[in-house]
Design a protein around this motif. Structure first.
Motif, PDB file in Angstrom:
ATOM      1  N   UNK A  60       0.837  -1.232  -0.052  1.00 41.90           N
ATOM      2  CA  UNK A  60      -0.033  -0.041  -0.226  1.00 41.90           C
ATOM      3  C   UNK A  60       0.917   1.244   0.219  1.00 41.90           C
ATOM      4  N   UNK A  61       0.303   2.314  -0.565  1.00 40.87           N
ATOM      5  CA  UNK A  61       0.739   3.724  -0.314  1.00 40.87           C
ATOM      6  C   UNK A  61       0.015   3.994   1.034  1.00 40.87           C
ATOM      7  N   UNK A  62       0.714   5.237   1.476  1.00 36.26           N
ATOM      8  CA  UNK A  62       0.214   5.487   2.858  1.00 36.26           C
ATOM      9  C   UNK A  62      -1.317   6.066   2.791  1.00 36.26           C
ATOM     10  N   UNK A  63      -1.658   6.813   1.984  1.00 38.53           N
ATOM     11  CA  UNK A  63      -3.120   7.270   1.847  1.00 38.53           C
ATOM     12  C   UNK A  63      -3.991   6.069   1.826  1.00 38.53           C
ATOM     13  N   UNK A  97       4.610   8.652   7.767  1.00 37.19           N
ATOM     14  CA  UNK A  97       3.968   7.555   8.809  1.00 37.19           C
ATOM     15  C   UNK A  97       5.244   7.625   9.813  1.00 37.19           C
ATOM     16  N   UNK A  98       4.774   7.792  11.056  1.00 36.00           N
ATOM     17  CA  UNK A  98       5.699   7.064  12.111  1.00 36.00           C
ATOM     18  C   UNK A  98       5.827   5.614  12.586  1.00 36.00           C
ATOM     19  N   UNK A  99       4.807   5.080  12.370  1.00 26.79           N
ATOM     20  CA  UNK A  99       4.706   3.653  12.374  1.00 26.79           C
ATOM     21  C   UNK A  99       3.643   2.971  11.738  1.00 26.79           C
ATOM     22  N   UNK A 100       3.342   1.762  11.633  1.00 27.63           N
ATOM     23  CA  UNK A 100       2.285   1.125  10.962  1.00 27.63           C
ATOM     24  C   UNK A 100       1.308   0.368  12.016  1.00 27.63           C
ATOM     25  N   UNK A 101       1.171   0.714  13.210  1.00 25.31           N
ATOM     26  CA  UNK A 101       0.614  -0.023  14.220  1.00 25.31           C
ATOM     27  C   UNK A 101      -0.983   0.077  14.273  1.00 25.31           C
ATOM     28  N   UNK A 102      -1.457   0.896  13.306  1.00 19.64           N
ATOM     29  CA  UNK A 102      -3.084   1.070  13.285  1.00 19.64           C
ATOM     30  C   UNK A 102      -3.462  -0.107  12.663  1.00 19.64           C
ATOM     31  N   UNK A 103      -3.008  -0.896  12.071  1.00 21.98           N
ATOM     32  CA  UNK A 103      -3.796  -1.987  11.277  1.00 21.98           C
ATOM     33  C   UNK A 103      -2.735  -3.277  11.649  1.00 21.98           C
ATOM     34  N   UNK A 104      -3.303  -4.432  12.258  1.00 27.55           N
ATOM     35  CA  UNK A 104      -2.795  -5.582  12.513  1.00 27.55           C
ATOM     36  C   UNK A 104      -2.041  -6.151  11.095  1.00 27.55           C
ATOM     37  N   UNK A 133      -3.825   2.711  -4.353  1.00 27.13           N
ATOM     38  CA  UNK A 133      -2.747   3.209  -4.222  1.00 27.13           C
ATOM     39  C   UNK A 133      -1.955   3.806  -5.591  1.00 27.13           C
ATOM     40  N   UNK A 134      -2.835   4.567  -6.348  1.00 25.96           N
ATOM     41  CA  UNK A 134      -2.430   4.785  -7.528  1.00 25.96           C
ATOM     42  C   UNK A 134      -0.956   5.544  -8.027  1.00 25.96           C
ATOM     43  N   UNK A 135      -0.545   6.583  -6.626  1.00 27.49           N
ATOM     44  CA  UNK A 135       0.906   6.778  -6.770  1.00 27.49           C
ATOM     45  C   UNK A 135       1.754   6.104  -6.827  1.00 27.49           C
TER      46      UNK A 135
END
Length: 194
Positions: A60-63, A97-104, A133-135
Motif C-alpha cells: 500500500x501507499x500511505x493514503x 508515517x511514524x509507524x504502522x501499528x494502526x492495522x494488524x 494506491x495509484x501514486x
C-alpha cells in the motif's frame, strides 16, 4: 523473486481517483468521487473473490492504507475480503508515517518507494498485490517493478481526475492473459508485462 500484481478500478479515460465515495479524494478539485459502486455486481464480486483467495501479501501507499483501515481494518463481519485483508501481511510505503501499528500485520517501508519495494521483491516470500494506491503504482510502473495488472475498466469517462499511468514511464508492452465482462459493462482485464 516475488511477483507484484496491481488491481485497479479505472474509467475508460484512465481515471483512478475517488472510486468509492464523494469525499474519498477531492484533491485537485475533483468532483466526481464515488463513481464506482453503481457498477458493482455479482460477477465482479466473484472475480475479485478469486483474486483475494490467492495467498499473498499486500502493498500500500500511505493514503490508501489509512483509508483501508477505516473500511476493512476494524471490521469483523465475516466478509472474505475483510478476513483476507486483516490476515495478510501489509507493507505500507511512506516517508511520513511514524509507524504502522494502526492495522494488524502491517509493516512500514520508509524511504524511496521504488528502492524499498525492489528490496522487498527480491526477498523470499509471498507474492505482493496492490489494491488502489495509484501514486505507488505509477512509481513502481515507471521502474518496471509491476509484473501483472488487473484492470477493472468501467464504462464511463469523467474527463478529469488522476490517471492510472500518468507521467514518465518506459515503453511497456503487455500480454492479455484473461478477461471477463460483467453484466453492468465493466471489463475485468488481466495483463502481464512482457
Amino acid at each position: 523473486m516475488r511477483a507484484i500484481t496491481t488491481r485497479m478500478f479505472v474509467t475508460l479515460d484512465g481515471v483512478v481517483q475517488g472510486l468509492g465515495r464523494p469525499d474519498e479524494d477531492t484533491s485537485g478539485g475533483f468532483i466526481h468521487g464515488g463513481w464506482g459502486p453503481q457498477y458493482n455486481d455479482e460477477v465482479m464480486g466473484r472475480e475479485l473473490a478469486k483474486e483475494m483467495a490467492k495467498p499473498g501479501d499486500m502493498l500500500f501507499g500511505r493514503r490508501t492504507w489509512e483509508d483501508f483501515i477505516t473500511d476493512w481494518g476494524r471490521e469483523t463481519d465475516g466478509n472474505p475480503f475483510t478476513t483476507h485483508m486483516n490476515a495478510a501481511t501489509k507493507y505500507v510505503v511512506s516517508r511520513t508515517l511514524e509507524n504502522a501499528d494502526a492495522w494488524q500485520n502491517s509493516i512500514l517501508l520508509r524511504g524511496d518507494a521504488a528502492e524499498e519495494v525492489a528490496k522487498l521483491q527480491a526477498q523470499p516470500g509471498n507474492d505482493l498485490s496492490i489494491n488502489g494506491s495509484a501514486s505507488l503504482v505509477r512509481s513502481l510502473h515507471a521502474v518496471g517493478l509491476i509484473d501483472h495488472y488487473t484492470l477493472l475498466i468501467h464504462p464511463l469517462a469523467l474527463g478529469s481526475g488522476k490517471r492510472l499511468l500518468d507521467g514518465p514511464a518506459p515503453l511497456t508492452e503487455f500480454e492479455l492473459t484473461g478477461s471477463v465482462a460483467t453484466p453492468k459493462g465493466v471489463i475485468i482485464a488481466h495483463y502481464t508485462r512482457r
